[in-house]
Design a protein around this motif. Structure first.
Motif, PDB file in Angstrom:
ATOM      1  N   TYR A  52      61.180  21.810  -4.769  1.00 53.74           N
ATOM      2  CA  TYR A  52      60.089  22.673  -5.212  1.00 53.74           C
ATOM      3  C   TYR A  52      59.139  21.910  -6.135  1.00 53.74           C
ATOM      4  O   TYR A  52      59.528  21.017  -6.882  1.00 53.74           O
ATOM      5  N   TRP A  53      57.866  22.298  -6.079  1.00 50.14           N
ATOM      6  CA  TRP A  53      56.826  21.648  -6.863  1.00 50.14           C
ATOM      7  C   TRP A  53      56.535  22.420  -8.151  1.00 50.14           C
ATOM      8  O   TRP A  53      55.400  22.422  -8.642  1.00 50.14           O
ATOM      9  N   THR A  54      57.505  23.067  -8.687  1.00 47.91           N
ATOM     10  CA  THR A  54      57.341  23.691 -10.000  1.00 47.91           C
ATOM     11  C   THR A  54      58.125  22.835 -10.994  1.00 47.91           C
ATOM     12  O   THR A  54      58.125  21.625 -10.895  1.00 47.91           O
ATOM     13  N   VAL A  58      60.551  26.394 -15.510  1.00 48.84           N
ATOM     14  CA  VAL A  58      60.015  27.639 -14.953  1.00 48.84           C
ATOM     15  C   VAL A  58      60.942  28.247 -13.907  1.00 48.84           C
ATOM     16  O   VAL A  58      61.109  29.468 -13.854  1.00 48.84           O
ATOM     17  N   THR A  59      61.570  27.427 -13.089  1.00 50.56           N
ATOM     18  CA  THR A  59      62.315  27.952 -11.946  1.00 50.56           C
ATOM     19  C   THR A  59      63.779  28.252 -12.257  1.00 50.56           C
ATOM     20  O   THR A  59      64.316  29.271 -11.820  1.00 50.56           O
ATOM     21  N   ALA A 103      60.873  38.435 -10.433  1.00 44.53           N
ATOM     22  CA  ALA A 103      59.440  38.708 -10.253  1.00 44.53           C
ATOM     23  C   ALA A 103      58.601  37.987 -11.307  1.00 44.53           C
ATOM     24  O   ALA A 103      57.572  37.379 -10.991  1.00 44.53           O
ATOM     25  N   GLU A 104      59.045  38.054 -12.555  1.00 44.91           N
ATOM     26  CA  GLU A 104      58.297  37.386 -13.620  1.00 44.91           C
ATOM     27  C   GLU A 104      58.386  35.865 -13.492  1.00 44.91           C
ATOM     28  O   GLU A 104      57.426  35.152 -13.810  1.00 44.91           O
ATOM     29  N   GLU A 109      55.718  30.732 -11.967  1.00 46.66           N
ATOM     30  CA  GLU A 109      55.666  29.662 -10.970  1.00 46.66           C
ATOM     31  C   GLU A 109      54.289  29.570 -10.316  1.00 46.66           C
ATOM     32  O   GLU A 109      53.820  28.483  -9.972  1.00 46.66           O
ATOM     33  N   SER A 110      53.644  30.720 -10.152  1.00 47.59           N
ATOM     34  CA  SER A 110      52.364  30.738  -9.441  1.00 47.59           C
ATOM     35  C   SER A 110      51.303  29.906 -10.147  1.00 47.59           C
ATOM     36  O   SER A 110      50.447  29.302  -9.500  1.00 47.59           O
TER      37      SER A 110
END
Length: 497
Positions: A52-54, A58-59, A103-104, A109-110
């Motif tokens: 993942y590119w986060t 965060v993840t 969800a948060e 991540e967004s």
């Protein structure tokens, strides 16, 4: 690379598909900061990432864990407000708790995903990189020659040998625990460091039957014995602590209801054998870097027996005089986001070659905060580091939060702060604390240490009444008082105080 330039030049015309000034391997916090900083002055750059590119934070780290902790704080406040005359019946819906966490987390991540999407497509490569014997980066179908390489491949949870096979899907790590769709009935947490203690405390407050195992009789990385003992006392409510225990075996079995459960066979600190069984085993025994799989030895980077790169500049991540920089969790320096961020920023500055834009950040004052309730913090030098330096004539200022005014008003009155002060310099050397608002006290003391502020200058600043921060003033006043007394050993001071 300084040691491989000849082989690189000789091989450039034999299979190399791309030549760049800078290659960043890994797109976590450190890697992304390094890429952004270097991109300011060179467009001749690529960033390579596997997964993942986060970011870990965060993840699977800081943010989802704090979301879980926030839910736990709400639950605890709702359930235990009788002393204020407030009575309520609390129902915890585990699926709703975990749905909000997820969800948060996606919301956070967004922001990172949008930033990554804004980077030029030809600068991003998704795939697993490997450095071959010629010092070239192999990824997918490409062979890349880079003048400078920044390694920011992060870390993965450490799982003891054989546990994955023995525990199967009853094993959780910090990388998988936030994928749960509901709160379990029971959980064992192995490891009482920052990750293990925070998650154990949060799940316990959300109604999960939590048992915490740790080899040492210590929690939250606390070295100061008095503060550690107070932390255990403050945090043990609602959890079973097996500190100083040794896990002998893990397995799964089918219980009387036909349900598969995890089991742990252990020996406690009194050398008595015991057995635990429950829904999940959360392994929180630390994280390990994976740079030994990357092929960094082909860049003349040496690793020690614990996979730590040797001869790394803690300010920039540069390995000796090589054009190789290892930053973030990959260098096993300090596994904190703010440290990874600073190291990535500094490495990106070093490789950009522009004195006007490059800004090398100094090593951060050591700072650790655990978001349990009460919180735990350590800042600056530890008590052990201070004691091992015979040149440091030190004193300890202490304050208990059990009867501190604002803490008692708020009903959060459990805690202890030790501030270590230097008699010769009138400076704060470090501090350890468990108690309310520890995160703010930690930042004040970190600022004082970083900016060489004296104890007198700290005490000259106003402390508003009534605040929990007045407890810091009490500890600093004791430091100042003890500094005026002819030097004695710490043990003598403690026995006379």
């Amino acid at each position: 690379m300084n040691t491989t330039s000849d082989s690189l030049n000789n091989s450039f015309n034999s299979g190399v598909t791309r030549k760049v000034a800078v290659a960043v391997i890994g797109a976590g916090t450190a890697g992304q900061n390094a890429f952004r900083q270097a991109l300011k002055t060179t467009k001749d750059i690529v960033i390579i990432n596997d997964g993942y590119w986060t970011t870990t934070c965060v993840t699977v780290g800081c943010m989802p864990s704090k979301l879980l902790i926030a839910a736990a704080e709400r639950a605890h406040a709702a359930k235990y407000s009788e002393e204020f005359g407030i009575h309520s019946k609390v129902t915890i819906k585990g699926n709703q708790v975990m749905a909000r966490v997820q969800a948060e987390r996606s919301h956070f991540e967004s922001y990172i995903e949008k930033q990554v999407e804004s980077w030029p497509a030809d600068k991003k490569i998704s795939g697993r990189a490997h450095i071959n014997e010629e010092g070239l980066i192999e990824v997918n179908d490409e062979l890349i020659k880079a003048d400078r390489i920044i390694v920011a491949t992060g870390s993965t949870p450490f799982i003891p040998d054989g546990w994955s096979e023995k525990l199967g899907d009853t094993l959780l790590t910090s990388d998988s625990v936030f994928e749960l769709s509901d709160l379990p009935d029971s959980m064992a947490v192995v490891g009482a460091g920052a990750v293990g203690l925070e998650l154990a405390h949060a799940f316990a407050r959300l109604g999960v039957a939590v048992t915490l195992f740790n080899r040492k009789e210590r929690v939250g990385g606390l070295i100061d014995e008095d503060v550690n003992a107070k932390a255990i006392s403050c945090l043990s409510e609602g959890m079973n602590f097996y500190l100083g225990s040794e896990i002998n075996e893990v397995s799964t079995k089918v219980d009387d209801s036909g349900r598969r459960v995890a089991t742990i066979e252990y020996t406690d600190k009194d050398n008595k054998d015991g057995s635990w069984q429950g829904d999940y085993v959360l392994v929180a025994t630390g994280r390990r870097n994976t740079i030994d799989r990357l092929g960094v030895e082909n860049l003349s980077v040496e690793l020690d027996d614990k996979n730590r790169p040797k001869n790394v500049d803690k300010k920039t991540g540069q390995v000796g005089d090589l054009e190789v920089y290892i930053v973030g969790d990959a260098n096993v320096h300090l596994p904190f986001l703010h440290v990874a961020s600073d190291e990535g920023f500094s490495a990106g500055s070093m490789v950009c070659g522009n004195d006007n834009d490059a800004y090398i950040r100094p090593p951060a004052t050591p700072l650790s905060i655990l978001f349990t309730d009460p919180q735990i913090m350590t800042v600056g030098k530890s008590k052990t580091e201070i004691e091992e330096n015979p040149e440091l004539e030190y004193v300890i200022g202490e304050v208990s939060f059990d009867n501190q005014g604002r803490s008692r008003i708020m009903g959060v009155n459990c805690g202890l702060l030790h501030v270590y002060g230097c008699k010769k310099t009138d400076r704060v050397l470090g501090a350890s604390m468990v108690g309310p608002d520890a995160e703010y006290i930690a930042h004040i003391l970190a600022t004082a240490i970083t900016n060489d502020i004296t104890v007198k200058q700290l005490l000259d600043a106003p402390f508003y009444h009534p605040t929990i921060l007045e407890g810091l003033r009490t500890a600093l006043r004791e430091v100042q008082h003890k500094m005026a007394i002819p030097y004695q050993s710490f043990d003598t001071q403690e026995s006379n105080s």
